[in-house]
Design a protein around this motif. Structure first.
Motif, PDB file in Angstrom:
ATOM      1  N   ALA A  55      14.227   7.242   1.580  1.00  0.00           N
ATOM      2  CA  ALA A  55      13.232   6.461   2.327  1.00  0.00           C
ATOM      3  C   ALA A  55      13.499   4.964   2.167  1.00  0.00           C
ATOM      4  CB  ALA A  55      11.846   6.803   1.820  1.00  0.00           C
ATOM      5  N   VAL A  56      13.686   4.282   3.288  1.00  0.00           N
ATOM      6  CA  VAL A  56      13.794   2.816   3.251  1.00  0.00           C
ATOM      7  C   VAL A  56      12.711   2.249   4.164  1.00  0.00           C
ATOM      8  CG1 VAL A  56      16.256   2.682   2.669  1.00  0.00           C
ATOM      9  CG2 VAL A  56      15.571   2.836   5.059  1.00  0.00           C
TER      10      VAL A  56
ATOM     11  N   ILE B 109       0.836  -1.211   0.000  1.00  0.00           N
ATOM     12  CA  ILE B 109       0.000   0.000   0.000  1.00  0.00           C
ATOM     13  C   ILE B 109       0.866   1.255   0.000  1.00  0.00           C
ATOM     14  CG2 ILE B 109      -1.462   1.358   1.567  1.00  0.00           C
ATOM     15  CD1 ILE B 109      -3.136  -0.982   2.021  1.00  0.00           C
ATOM     16  N   ALA B 110       1.947   1.228   0.784  1.00  0.00           N
ATOM     17  CA  ALA B 110       2.812   2.405   0.893  1.00  0.00           C
ATOM     18  C   ALA B 110       4.249   1.998   0.568  1.00  0.00           C
ATOM     19  CB  ALA B 110       2.712   3.007   2.296  1.00  0.00           C
ATOM     20  N   PRO B 111       4.572   1.858  -0.717  1.00  0.00           N
ATOM     21  CA  PRO B 111       5.926   1.434  -1.084  1.00  0.00           C
ATOM     22  C   PRO B 111       6.932   2.574  -0.933  1.00  0.00           C
ATOM     23  CG  PRO B 111       4.625   1.805  -3.058  1.00  0.00           C
ATOM     24  CD  PRO B 111       3.714   2.072  -1.888  1.00  0.00           C
ATOM     25  N   VAL B 112       8.190   2.221  -0.802  1.00  0.00           N
ATOM     26  CA  VAL B 112       9.239   3.247  -0.789  1.00  0.00           C
ATOM     27  C   VAL B 112      10.162   3.001  -1.983  1.00  0.00           C
ATOM     28  CG1 VAL B 112       9.221   3.535   1.728  1.00  0.00           C
ATOM     29  CG2 VAL B 112      10.797   1.908   0.687  1.00  0.00           C
ATOM     30  N   CYS B 113      10.755   4.058  -2.474  1.00  0.00           N
ATOM     31  CA  CYS B 113      11.754   3.928  -3.539  1.00  0.00           C
ATOM     32  C   CYS B 113      12.796   4.991  -3.223  1.00  0.00           C
ATOM     33  CB  CYS B 113      11.102   4.154  -4.903  1.00  0.00           C
ATOM     34  SG  CYS B 113      12.285   3.965  -6.239  1.00  0.00           S
ATOM     35  N   SER B 114      13.817   4.576  -2.490  1.00  0.00           N
ATOM     36  CA  SER B 114      14.774   5.537  -1.939  1.00  0.00           C
ATOM     37  C   SER B 114      15.433   6.377  -3.024  1.00  0.00           C
ATOM     38  CB  SER B 114      15.852   4.786  -1.157  1.00  0.00           C
ATOM     39  OG  SER B 114      16.844   5.700  -0.764  1.00  0.00           O
ATOM     40  N   PHE B 115      15.619   7.632  -2.699  1.00  0.00           N
ATOM     41  CA  PHE B 115      16.306   8.513  -3.639  1.00  0.00           C
ATOM     42  C   PHE B 115      17.780   8.124  -3.737  1.00  0.00           C
ATOM     43  CE2 PHE B 115      17.410  12.291  -5.901  1.00  0.00           C
ATOM     44  CZ  PHE B 115      16.240  12.620  -6.551  1.00  0.00           C
ATOM     45  N   ASP B 116      18.302   7.503  -2.669  1.00  0.00           N
ATOM     46  CA  ASP B 116      19.687   7.028  -2.713  1.00  0.00           C
ATOM     47  C   ASP B 116      19.719   5.724  -3.515  1.00  0.00           C
ATOM     48  OD1 ASP B 116      20.149   9.058  -0.890  1.00  0.00           O
ATOM     49  OD2 ASP B 116      19.853   7.743   0.830  1.00  0.00           O
ATOM     50  N   GLY B 117      20.898   5.379  -3.975  1.00  0.00           N
ATOM     51  CA  GLY B 117      21.083   4.030  -4.524  1.00  0.00           C
ATOM     52  C   GLY B 117      20.759   3.886  -5.995  1.00  0.00           C
ATOM     53  N   GLY B 118      20.774   4.965  -6.750  1.00  0.00           N
ATOM     54  CA  GLY B 118      20.654   4.873  -8.206  1.00  0.00           C
ATOM     55  C   GLY B 118      19.319   4.373  -8.716  1.00  0.00           C
TER      56      GLY B 118
ATOM     57  N   ALA C   3      21.216  18.293  -3.395  1.00  0.00           N
ATOM     58  CA  ALA C   3      22.345  18.652  -4.260  1.00  0.00           C
ATOM     59  C   ALA C   3      23.659  18.475  -3.503  1.00  0.00           C
ATOM     60  CB  ALA C   3      22.177  20.088  -4.746  1.00  0.00           C
ATOM     61  N   LEU C   4      23.663  18.873  -2.214  1.00  0.00           N
ATOM     62  CA  LEU C   4      24.888  18.730  -1.420  1.00  0.00           C
ATOM     63  C   LEU C   4      25.226  17.258  -1.206  1.00  0.00           C
ATOM     64  CD1 LEU C   4      24.357  21.532   1.265  1.00  0.00           C
ATOM     65  CD2 LEU C   4      25.830  21.608  -0.751  1.00  0.00           C
ATOM     66  N   LYS C   5      24.197  16.483  -1.011  1.00  0.00           N
ATOM     67  CA  LYS C   5      24.385  15.053  -0.789  1.00  0.00           C
ATOM     68  C   LYS C   5      24.967  14.396  -2.040  1.00  0.00           C
ATOM     69  CE  LYS C   5      21.713  11.330   1.245  1.00  0.00           C
ATOM     70  NZ  LYS C   5      20.447  10.929   1.810  1.00  0.00           N
ATOM     71  N   GLU C   6      24.393  14.771  -3.176  1.00  0.00           N
ATOM     72  CA  GLU C   6      24.853  14.236  -4.459  1.00  0.00           C
ATOM     73  C   GLU C   6      26.329  14.613  -4.676  1.00  0.00           C
ATOM     74  OE1 GLU C   6      22.313  12.919  -6.580  1.00  0.00           O
ATOM     75  OE2 GLU C   6      23.608  12.442  -8.272  1.00  0.00           O
ATOM     76  N   LYS C   7      26.644  15.851  -4.361  1.00  0.00           N
ATOM     77  CA  LYS C   7      28.010  16.356  -4.534  1.00  0.00           C
ATOM     78  C   LYS C   7      28.980  15.602  -3.630  1.00  0.00           C
ATOM     79  CE  LYS C   7      30.803  19.750  -5.965  1.00  0.00           C
ATOM     80  NZ  LYS C   7      31.217  19.754  -7.357  1.00  0.00           N
ATOM     81  N   LYS C   8      28.513  15.351  -2.408  1.00  0.00           N
ATOM     82  CA  LYS C   8      29.360  14.650  -1.433  1.00  0.00           C
ATOM     83  C   LYS C   8      29.631  13.210  -1.905  1.00  0.00           C
ATOM     84  CE  LYS C   8      31.041  13.351   2.591  1.00  0.00           C
ATOM     85  NZ  LYS C   8      32.133  12.525   2.156  1.00  0.00           N
ATOM     86  N   ASN C   9      28.553  12.546  -2.371  1.00  0.00           N
ATOM     87  CA  ASN C   9      28.694  11.149  -2.795  1.00  0.00           C
ATOM     88  C   ASN C   9      29.495  11.021  -4.075  1.00  0.00           C
ATOM     89  OD1 ASN C   9      27.244  10.264  -0.654  1.00  0.00           O
ATOM     90  ND2 ASN C   9      25.297  10.105  -1.748  1.00  0.00           N
TER      91      ASN C   9
ATOM     92  N   GLY D  56      -0.954   6.218  -4.918  1.00  0.00           N
ATOM     93  CA  GLY D  56      -0.252   5.083  -5.534  1.00  0.00           C
ATOM     94  C   GLY D  56       1.227   5.373  -5.768  1.00  0.00           C
ATOM     95  N   LEU D  57       1.746   6.467  -5.187  1.00  0.00           N
ATOM     96  CA  LEU D  57       3.148   6.837  -5.415  1.00  0.00           C
ATOM     97  C   LEU D  57       4.056   6.311  -4.315  1.00  0.00           C
ATOM     98  CD1 LEU D  57       2.591  10.586  -6.352  1.00  0.00           C
ATOM     99  CD2 LEU D  57       3.327   8.774  -7.913  1.00  0.00           C
ATOM    100  N   PRO D  58       5.303   5.968  -4.662  1.00  0.00           N
ATOM    101  CA  PRO D  58       6.244   5.563  -3.603  1.00  0.00           C
ATOM    102  C   PRO D  58       6.776   6.794  -2.875  1.00  0.00           C
ATOM    103  CG  PRO D  58       7.350   5.562  -5.722  1.00  0.00           C
ATOM    104  CD  PRO D  58       5.908   5.929  -6.004  1.00  0.00           C
ATOM    105  N   VAL D  59       7.285   6.561  -1.665  1.00  0.00           N
ATOM    106  CA  VAL D  59       7.933   7.629  -0.901  1.00  0.00           C
ATOM    107  C   VAL D  59       9.430   7.545  -1.197  1.00  0.00           C
ATOM    108  CG1 VAL D  59       8.430   8.479   1.419  1.00  0.00           C
ATOM    109  CG2 VAL D  59       6.176   7.560   0.887  1.00  0.00           C
ATOM    110  N   SER D  60      10.057   8.683  -1.546  1.00  0.00           N
ATOM    111  CA  SER D  60      11.472   8.633  -1.921  1.00  0.00           C
ATOM    112  C   SER D  60      12.407   9.229  -0.874  1.00  0.00           C
ATOM    113  CB  SER D  60      11.688   9.349  -3.255  1.00  0.00           C
ATOM    114  OG  SER D  60      11.272  10.690  -3.163  1.00  0.00           O
ATOM    115  N   LEU D  61      11.917  10.199  -0.108  1.00  0.00           N
ATOM    116  CA  LEU D  61      12.796  10.865   0.861  1.00  0.00           C
ATOM    117  C   LEU D  61      12.044  11.193   2.138  1.00  0.00           C
ATOM    118  CD1 LEU D  61      14.491  13.502  -1.489  1.00  0.00           C
ATOM    119  CD2 LEU D  61      15.765  11.826  -0.143  1.00  0.00           C
ATOM    120  N   LEU D  62      12.778  11.184   3.237  1.00  0.00           N
ATOM    121  CA  LEU D  62      12.203  11.578   4.534  1.00  0.00           C
ATOM    122  C   LEU D  62      13.084  12.671   5.112  1.00  0.00           C
ATOM    123  CD1 LEU D  62      11.597   8.004   6.022  1.00  0.00           C
ATOM    124  CD2 LEU D  62       9.916   9.454   4.867  1.00  0.00           C
TER     125      LEU D  62
END
Ligand SMILES: Nc1nc2c(ncn2[C@@H]2O[C@H](COP(=O)(O)OP(=O)(O)O)[C@@H](O)[C@H]2O)c(=O)[nH]1
Ligand SMILES: [Mg+2]
Length: 362
Positions: free
Chosen positions: A336-337, A142-151, A176-182, A317-323
């Motif tokens: 979001a995991v 019902i409430a899927p997640v699709c993390s923004f991390d992990g490609g 953006a800062l997170k992306e830059k750091k990774n 019906g959308l996944p959650v990507s970030l918290l």
């Protein structure tokens, strides 16, 4: 009308008690069985016309509650009465006592958290088929997640939409800062399409300058066209969309800016967990779009219940990507995991801080 609840080990004894106290004048408002410490208890709520309490000493906890209910305003009594009738009518469809105790407790908890009855009903029908069925996998559907991390988000353009003040600009900066750091070599562009009076655009530009990110101002359709034209220069483009006022709708807005059609864009709807349920419905209508791909929840640290997260996933019906769970830019955003998401719902635990990711990012 006075309302009183009687409890006993069998319906026969409870009815005998009701008859002894009220004769035939009592109206049954609800009748249910509950389990307490492994024992089955029958609980019958009755209503009796008139305000007078029977002349007997009141001492038990239920009597005290009964008294309290008799002293509440008339509209409230009427509502309790209606609710009792409604429960009695709903019962054949959704009698939680038909579930295994663990399943029932979980659904009762979710009800208290503000999960809407249509979601509870859907869960009930799934669980009813199998008493050994665990609730979490059903909830995860019902409430899927699709993390923004992990490609897991291949799109080049990511735009954040949502009402004013929900945390779009802050989330773009953090992302953006997170992306830059990774990935220090990544070519990241942050673009502001928010031309309002707020200082969001300046803040975004400020952090872009500080962190070596490209900044773009998107004021006209031509600005969007130029950015799309030179998108090959960037690995990721984050766009800060304005809050939409009045009757404007996201799909039309995106089309006007040339962001629909083949544009490789994912729009993420940013929400806070403490709006009224009618507002979520209105937001989902306003921000409905073929490009809307996920939900981002911010200000989780400012809420005391999280049923809205489940309701909104169910509805959209959308996944959650970030918290996001803090007003600062550090340690306040996580992909979001499942583990974090359900801990938040069932234990009110905010996601564990992601120290390592942010420590050197800003
Ligand atoms: N407590 C808390 N505040 C947040 C969070 N995310 C953003 N904020 C604050 O919310 C306010 C509005 O954020 P902003 O990004 O400007 O919202 P926007 O209008 O949607 O762009 C700012 O003061 C942020 O610091 C969060 O997760 N928790
Ligand atoms: Mg903003």
């Amino acid at each position: 009308m006075r309302v009183k609840t009687f409890r006993g080990s069998s319906t026969a004894t409870v009815f005998a008690e009701i008859k002894a106290e009220f004769g035939d004048s009592a109206v049954i408002l609800s009748n249910k069985s509950v389990e307490e410490s492994g024992r089955k208890i029958h609980e019958i709520m009755v209503g009796v016309e008139g305000q007078e309490a029977p002349a007997q000493t009141r001492s038990t906890r239920d009597d005290v509650l009964g008294d309290a209910m008799n002293n509440i305003p008339e509209w409230n009594q009427e509502w309790n009465q209606i609710k009792g009738h409604m429960m009695a009518l709903l019962k054949p469809q959704m009698n939680l006592n038909l579930l295994a105790p663990r399943q029932r407790l979980a659904l009762e908890y979710l009800e208290r958290e503000g999960v809407e009855s249509k979601v509870i009903m859907s869960l009930f029908h799934e669980l009813r088929q199998d008493p050994s069925k665990a609730i979490l996998p059903v909830l995860e559907n019902i409430a899927p997640v699709c993390s923004f991390d992990g490609g897991r988000w291949p799109q080049k353009f990511h735009a954040l939409a949502g009402p004013h003040g929900v945390g779009k600009t802050s989330t773009i900066i953090r992302l953006a800062l997170k992306e830059k750091k990774n990935n220090p070599g990544a070519r990241i562009c942050v673009a502001s399409a928010d031309q309002g009076q707020g200082k969001g655009r300046l803040v975004l530009r400020h952090y872009a300058d500080l962190s070596g990110l490209e900044f773009k101002d998107l004021a006209t359709r031509e600005d969007f066209a130029t950015l799309i034209g030179e998108s090959h220069k960037f690995d990721r483009i984050f766009i800060d969309l304005p809050g939409l006022s009045g009757n404007s709708e996201l799909e039309t807005w995106l089309a006007v800016c040339g962001l629909t059609g083949t544009c490789d864009i994912a729009v993420h709807l940013v929400m806070n967990p403490y709006f009224a349920s009618a507002q979520y419905t209105a937001f989902l209508k306003k921000y409905r779009s073929s490009k809307l791909k996920s939900l981002i929840w911010t200000k989780l640290d400012e809420s005391c219940s999280y049923g809205a997260l489940v309701n909104t996933s169910f509805e959209s019906g959308l996944p959650v990507s970030l918290l996001s769970y803090g007003s600062g830019l550090r340690n306040s955003l996580k992909g979001a995991v499942e583990k974090d998401f359900w801990r938040l719902i069932f234990k009110h635990q905010l996601p564990e801080k992601d120290e390592a990711v942010f420590a050197k990012a800003i």
